[in-house]
Design an enzyme around this catalytic site. Structure first.
Site, short mmCIF file in Angstrom:
data_model
loop_
_atom_site.label_atom_id
_atom_site.label_comp_id
_atom_site.label_asym_id
_atom_site.label_seq_id
_atom_site.Cartn_x
_atom_site.Cartn_y
_atom_site.Cartn_z
N LYS A 243 4.03 -4.41 3.76
CA LYS A 243 4.96 -3.82 2.79
C LYS A 243 6.31 -4.52 3.00
O LYS A 243 7.18 -4.04 3.73
CB LYS A 243 5.05 -2.31 2.99
CG LYS A 243 5.65 -1.58 1.81
CD LYS A 243 5.36 -0.11 1.89
CE LYS A 243 6.22 0.70 0.92
NZ LYS A 243 5.96 0.43 -0.49
C1 LIG Z 1 2.37 -2.44 -3.97
C2 LIG Z 1 2.03 -1.04 -3.58
N1 LIG Z 1 0.75 -0.67 -3.58
C3 LIG Z 1 0.39 0.58 -3.24
C4 LIG Z 1 1.33 1.52 -2.88
C5 LIG Z 1 0.91 2.91 -2.50
O1 LIG Z 1 1.03 3.08 -1.12
P1 LIG Z 1 1.30 4.53 -0.50
O2 LIG Z 1 0.28 5.41 -1.09
O3 LIG Z 1 1.13 4.36 0.95
O4 LIG Z 1 2.67 4.89 -0.93
C6 LIG Z 1 2.67 1.17 -2.88
C7 LIG Z 1 3.69 2.15 -2.51
O5 LIG Z 1 4.25 2.09 -1.49
C8 LIG Z 1 3.03 -0.15 -3.23
O6 LIG Z 1 4.31 -0.51 -3.22
#
Ligand SMILES: Cc1ncc(COP(=O)(O)O)c(C=O)c1O
Length: 317
Positions: free
Chosen positions: A168
């Site tokens: 991330k």
């Molecule tokens: C690119 C991306 N995919 C998926 C997610 C979903 O992840 P999470 O459920 O851990 O927030 C996020 C959000 O953070 C994201 O930025």
């Protein structure tokens, strides 16, 4: 939450920011202009939500440990030395919520970036890191959400072989940003990106799932997606509800034949998709399974039914 003031009144901000082990006033949490830019090439972050419990007496931080472990994983993938353990950052999150006198739904963003003035675009491995947690109020998705219109993007999702979406990292969001801009330009709300194998990956800030004949199907973790905690939560909750799920490669045309379709992520929660590539999904309204999952998710994050307490870090208010 105690709020300071900003020139833009819409941009509310908390009074305190946690920075490198200390609570600092929002106005003093600054960096030199030379320190932005290259430092952000390697910066990593998390998005975490603290929900006001249904009893109104506690904030419940949803899957805090899991988010902070993922931050550590992202730092490792980006070759950053995170100076704090997930447990230390967990305590810092609670300190920040207390300092800001948060009494309502609050979004928290723990992040880390190379410290000081970096002149090298190829930020070297192992540079010292600044670690910050900031926070702001958010409004949870309303139960009667009508959903959004999505379209498959002409931009492909970044891949594990180039810029790993498993991290991330702030720099990854340029990919989703271009796709989101394209979707808006073409009259849709949000894009769904295909991966380098032209299979479905995810949205710009969320994962995606479809329902076909009563089974919920979501792309596998090797489809070019973030290892989403909402996705993992949904798979567990659906198992609890006795709903069959499949985790596998998904073709674009499966989106077109879906009975139901939804995005899922911390920020978007469970967001129904009512149109895909100009085709109506189901009857154009959020489907029964999507609504059931959204209601269950809503109850769990607010500690309404005592279900899965291990996902909730409590802070009495
Ligand atoms: C690119 C991306 N995919 C998926 C997610 C979903 O992840 P999470 O459920 O851990 O927030 C996020 C959000 O953070 C994201 O930025």
């Amino acid at each position: 939450m105690t709020l300071g003031s900003l020139a833009d009144p819409a941009a509310e901000h908390a009074r305190w920011i946690w920075r490198n082990g200390e609570l600092v006033p929002w106005e003093r949490a600054t960096v030199h202009v030379n320190a932005v830019g290259h430092a952000s090439v390697a910066a990593v972050f998390e998005g975490v939500k603290a929900y006001l419990a249904e009893d109104g007496r506690r904030l419940l931080v949803f899957r805090l440990d899991d988010h902070l472990r993922r931050l550590a994983d992202s730092a490792r993938l980006c070759r950053l030395d995170l100076p704090y353990t997930p447990a230390e950052l967990g305590r810092a999150v609670l300190d920040l919520l207390r300092a800001n006198e948060c009494r309502d739904d609050t979004y928290l963003r723990p992040w880390a970036f190379p410290a000081g003035i970096i002149r090298e675009q190829l930020v070297p491995a192992g540079v010292a890191c600044e670690t910050v947690i900031d926070s702001w109020p958010f409004r949870a998705r309303p139960p009667a959400d009508e959903g959004c219109r999505a379209a498959v993007s002409s931009w492909l999702r970044i891949s594990d072989a180039s810029t790993p979406p498993r991290a991330k990292a702030f720099s990854n969001y340029h990919n989703g940003r271009l796709a989101a801009i394209e979707a808006r330009t073409n009259g849709h709300d949000w894009p769904i990106l295909l991966n380098d194998r032209h299979k479905v990956s995810e949205g710009p800030g969320s994962c995606v799932a479809l329902v076909r004949d009563g089974t919920v199907i979501t792309p596998s973790l090797t489809s070019g997606v973030l290892d989403s905690l909402t996705r993992a939560t949904a798979l567990d909750l659906l198992a609890d509800l006795g709903v069959p799920t499949e985790v596998r490669e998904v073709d674009r045309t499966e989106l077109h034949l879906a009975d139901e379709l939804f995005f899922l992520g911390t920020a978007w929660e469970i967001l129904p998709i009512r149109e895909i590539d100009g085709l109506r999904v189901g009857d154009g309204k959020p489907g029964a399974l999507t609504r059931r999952l959204a209601e269950t998710y809503r109850a769990v994050v607010r500690g309404a039914d005592g279900h899965r307490p291990e996902w909730l870090t409590e802070l009495p208010i």
